[in-house]
Design a protein around this motif. Structure first.
Motif, PDB file in Angstrom:
ATOM      1  N   CYS A 212     -13.106 -13.399  72.747  1.00  0.00           N
ATOM      2  CA  CYS A 212     -12.000 -12.993  71.827  1.00  0.00           C
ATOM      3  C   CYS A 212     -11.817 -11.400  72.013  1.00  0.00           C
ATOM      4  O   CYS A 212     -10.384 -11.101  71.809  1.00  0.00           O
ATOM      5  CB  CYS A 212     -12.236 -13.524  70.471  1.00  0.00           C
ATOM      6  N   HIS A 215      -9.267 -11.423  75.162  1.00  0.00           N
ATOM      7  CA  HIS A 215      -8.203 -12.744  75.286  1.00  0.00           C
ATOM      8  C   HIS A 215      -8.109 -13.182  73.951  1.00  0.00           C
ATOM      9  O   HIS A 215      -8.503 -13.855  73.214  1.00  0.00           O
ATOM     10  CB  HIS A 215      -8.742 -13.739  76.201  1.00  0.00           C
ATOM     11  N   HIS A 216      -6.748 -12.600  73.555  1.00  0.00           N
ATOM     12  CA  HIS A 216      -6.368 -12.880  72.201  1.00  0.00           C
ATOM     13  C   HIS A 216      -5.399 -13.941  72.285  1.00  0.00           C
ATOM     14  O   HIS A 216      -4.777 -14.381  70.920  1.00  0.00           O
ATOM     15  CB  HIS A 216      -5.476 -11.536  71.647  1.00  0.00           C
ATOM     16  N   GLN A 217      -4.936 -14.528  73.365  1.00  0.00           N
ATOM     17  CA  GLN A 217      -3.735 -15.680  73.227  1.00  0.00           C
ATOM     18  C   GLN A 217      -4.429 -16.946  73.581  1.00  0.00           C
ATOM     19  O   GLN A 217      -5.333 -17.072  74.454  1.00  0.00           O
ATOM     20  CB  GLN A 217      -2.588 -15.283  74.336  1.00  0.00           C
ATOM     21  N   LYS A 245      -4.791 -20.236  67.069  1.00  0.00           N
ATOM     22  CA  LYS A 245      -4.445 -18.780  66.949  1.00  0.00           C
ATOM     23  C   LYS A 245      -5.568 -18.227  65.774  1.00  0.00           C
ATOM     24  O   LYS A 245      -5.736 -16.938  65.813  1.00  0.00           O
ATOM     25  CB  LYS A 245      -3.122 -18.375  66.783  1.00  0.00           C
ATOM     26  N   ILE A 248      -8.803 -17.774  67.011  1.00  0.00           N
ATOM     27  CA  ILE A 248      -8.977 -16.402  67.606  1.00  0.00           C
ATOM     28  C   ILE A 248      -9.011 -15.290  66.768  1.00  0.00           C
ATOM     29  O   ILE A 248      -9.647 -14.264  66.887  1.00  0.00           O
ATOM     30  CB  ILE A 248      -7.862 -16.432  68.684  1.00  0.00           C
ATOM     31  N   ASP A 249      -7.928 -15.199  65.974  1.00  0.00           N
ATOM     32  CA  ASP A 249      -7.903 -14.079  64.920  1.00  0.00           C
ATOM     33  C   ASP A 249      -9.106 -13.668  64.051  1.00  0.00           C
ATOM     34  O   ASP A 249      -9.280 -12.553  63.999  1.00  0.00           O
ATOM     35  CB  ASP A 249      -6.780 -14.161  64.020  1.00  0.00           C
ATOM     36  N   LEU A 252     -11.909 -12.144  66.278  1.00  0.00           N
ATOM     37  CA  LEU A 252     -11.297 -10.850  66.643  1.00  0.00           C
ATOM     38  C   LEU A 252     -11.647  -9.969  65.483  1.00  0.00           C
ATOM     39  O   LEU A 252     -12.195  -8.813  65.745  1.00  0.00           O
ATOM     40  CB  LEU A 252      -9.808 -10.889  67.200  1.00  0.00           C
ATOM     41  N   MET A 274     -10.904  -3.512  72.688  1.00  0.00           N
ATOM     42  CA  MET A 274     -10.481  -4.729  72.372  1.00  0.00           C
ATOM     43  C   MET A 274      -9.225  -5.341  72.888  1.00  0.00           C
ATOM     44  O   MET A 274      -8.619  -6.312  72.633  1.00  0.00           O
ATOM     45  CB  MET A 274     -10.334  -4.829  70.593  1.00  0.00           C
ATOM     46  N   HIS A 275      -8.625  -4.382  73.844  1.00  0.00           N
ATOM     47  CA  HIS A 275      -7.522  -4.887  74.767  1.00  0.00           C
ATOM     48  C   HIS A 275      -6.286  -4.713  74.133  1.00  0.00           C
ATOM     49  O   HIS A 275      -5.526  -5.932  74.193  1.00  0.00           O
ATOM     50  CB  HIS A 275      -7.785  -6.063  75.442  1.00  0.00           C
ATOM     51  N   PHE A 276      -5.858  -3.921  73.146  1.00  0.00           N
ATOM     52  CA  PHE A 276      -4.723  -3.677  72.507  1.00  0.00           C
ATOM     53  C   PHE A 276      -3.683  -2.995  73.284  1.00  0.00           C
ATOM     54  O   PHE A 276      -4.421  -2.143  73.857  1.00  0.00           O
ATOM     55  CB  PHE A 276      -4.850  -3.364  70.890  1.00  0.00           C
ATOM     56  N   TYR A 285      -1.743  -4.897  63.414  1.00  0.00           N
ATOM     57  CA  TYR A 285      -2.478  -6.443  63.667  1.00  0.00           C
ATOM     58  C   TYR A 285      -3.559  -6.137  62.336  1.00  0.00           C
ATOM     59  O   TYR A 285      -3.819  -7.519  61.722  1.00  0.00           O
ATOM     60  CB  TYR A 285      -3.042  -6.647  64.941  1.00  0.00           C
TER      61      TYR A 285
END
Length: 300
Positions: A212, A215-217, A245, A248-249, A252, A274-276, A285
């Motif tokens: 997570c 990869h957030h999607q 979703k 995943i949220d 994360l 965290m890849h934002f 977010y």
């Protein structure tokens, strides 16, 4: 304030338990390689005071001998009760919610420098990293076998100041093989009875727990599972009552909270790790899902 990650490793556990050794000495053993707890619930009460969730980087195996516990393990709520074998492995996120007053656990932790009794590539498959945790309600006979192995290890490590490591590691190997056999027996039984959709959901949660932060999607997880996004989304909602979703949220946000609460990393650094896309998007977010900014959460 310099905050250390809430990693519940050997050093952290020793810091927590040392002031209370006079109370629990008869029920706990710990050195730099190995820890054991035998029946006393004080250890877990002390850990509960440390503001979970926790992460671990080692292997822990135990038996619920008495009582019960409500624990969130890797995003899944678990109700553990007497007669259950428990395994939690490296990378696991644990959030204890409730421990009954009569909870009694007999178990061991194999810290990161424990001399594992298996050659590279020979680790029993239940412990090779593909599965981060499992809980096995088993028969009295299976509990008795696990208990006998733990009893023998307990006796050996208390027999001399410098116990015989080859014997202890051989017994650890026996314990892990016992758990591995029971794990695969249960997995085979579940495969025959559970629906394909439930199996897909379990795989999805496993992937989300592992990936997570990067990869957030949904598309990443659908690709990994060789499914379309639409089909995966439908299966997850029908199986769990929650969207893919949302899962995943949840994962994360849990990771972000651990970083904010237990490290001194800046919000910008966490956002990058965290890849934002940027710190502003990261903050929006986090606020949308928690009702507060990262800074407000950190200062609570």
């Amino acid at each position: 304030m310099n905050r250390q990650p809430q990693l519940m490793d050997a050093t952290r556990m020793r810091d927590i338990l040392t002031p209370h050794l006079s109370q629990i000495r008869e029920h706990i053993f710990m050195n730099s390689e190995l820890a054991m707890v035998r029946g006393d619930s004080t250890v877990f009460s002390l850990l509960m005071r440390q503001k979970p969730p926790f992460t671990i980087n080692d292997h822990r195996l135990g038996i619920i001998m008495n009582g019960e516990a409500e624990i969130n393990i890797n995003l899944q709520d678990r109700h553990l009760k007497s007669g259950t074998l428990v395994y939690i492995g490296p990378g696991t996120i644990i959030h204890p919610k409730r421990l009954s007053p009569d909870l009694r656990i007999f178990g061991m932790g194999l810290f990161s420098n424990f001399p594992m009794p298996f050659a590279q590539g020979q680790m029993p498959s239940a412990f090779n990293g593909q599965v981060r945790d499992f809980q096995l309600p088993v028969s009295e006979g299976d509990i008795a076998s696990a208990r006998q192995i733990l009893d023998t290890i307990w006796q050996l490590i208390h027999s001399t100041d410098d116990y015989h490591r080859p014997t202890v590691t051989a017994l650890v190997a026996a314990m892990m093989h016992h758990y591995d056999l029971l794990f695969h027996q249960q997995t085979d039984q579940q495969a025959n009875s559970r629906s394909r959709e439930q199996t897909m959901f379990d795989r999805f949660i496993q992937l989300v727990t592992q990936h997570c932060a990067e990869h957030h999607q949904i598309d990443y997880y659908a690709d990994r599972m060789c499914l379309t996004e639409r089909y995966l989304s439908t299966v997850i909602r029908q199986t769990s009552g929650t969207t893919a979703k949302d899962w995943i949220d949840r994962a994360l946000i849990t990771r972000i909270k651990i970083e904010l609460h237990h490290t001194d990393k800046s919000a910008a650094q966490i956002a990058e790790e965290m890849h934002f896309a940027n710190p502003s998007f990261f903050s929006k977010y986090f606020r949308r899902l928690t009702g507060m900014t990262p800074g407000e959460y950190r200062c609570r």
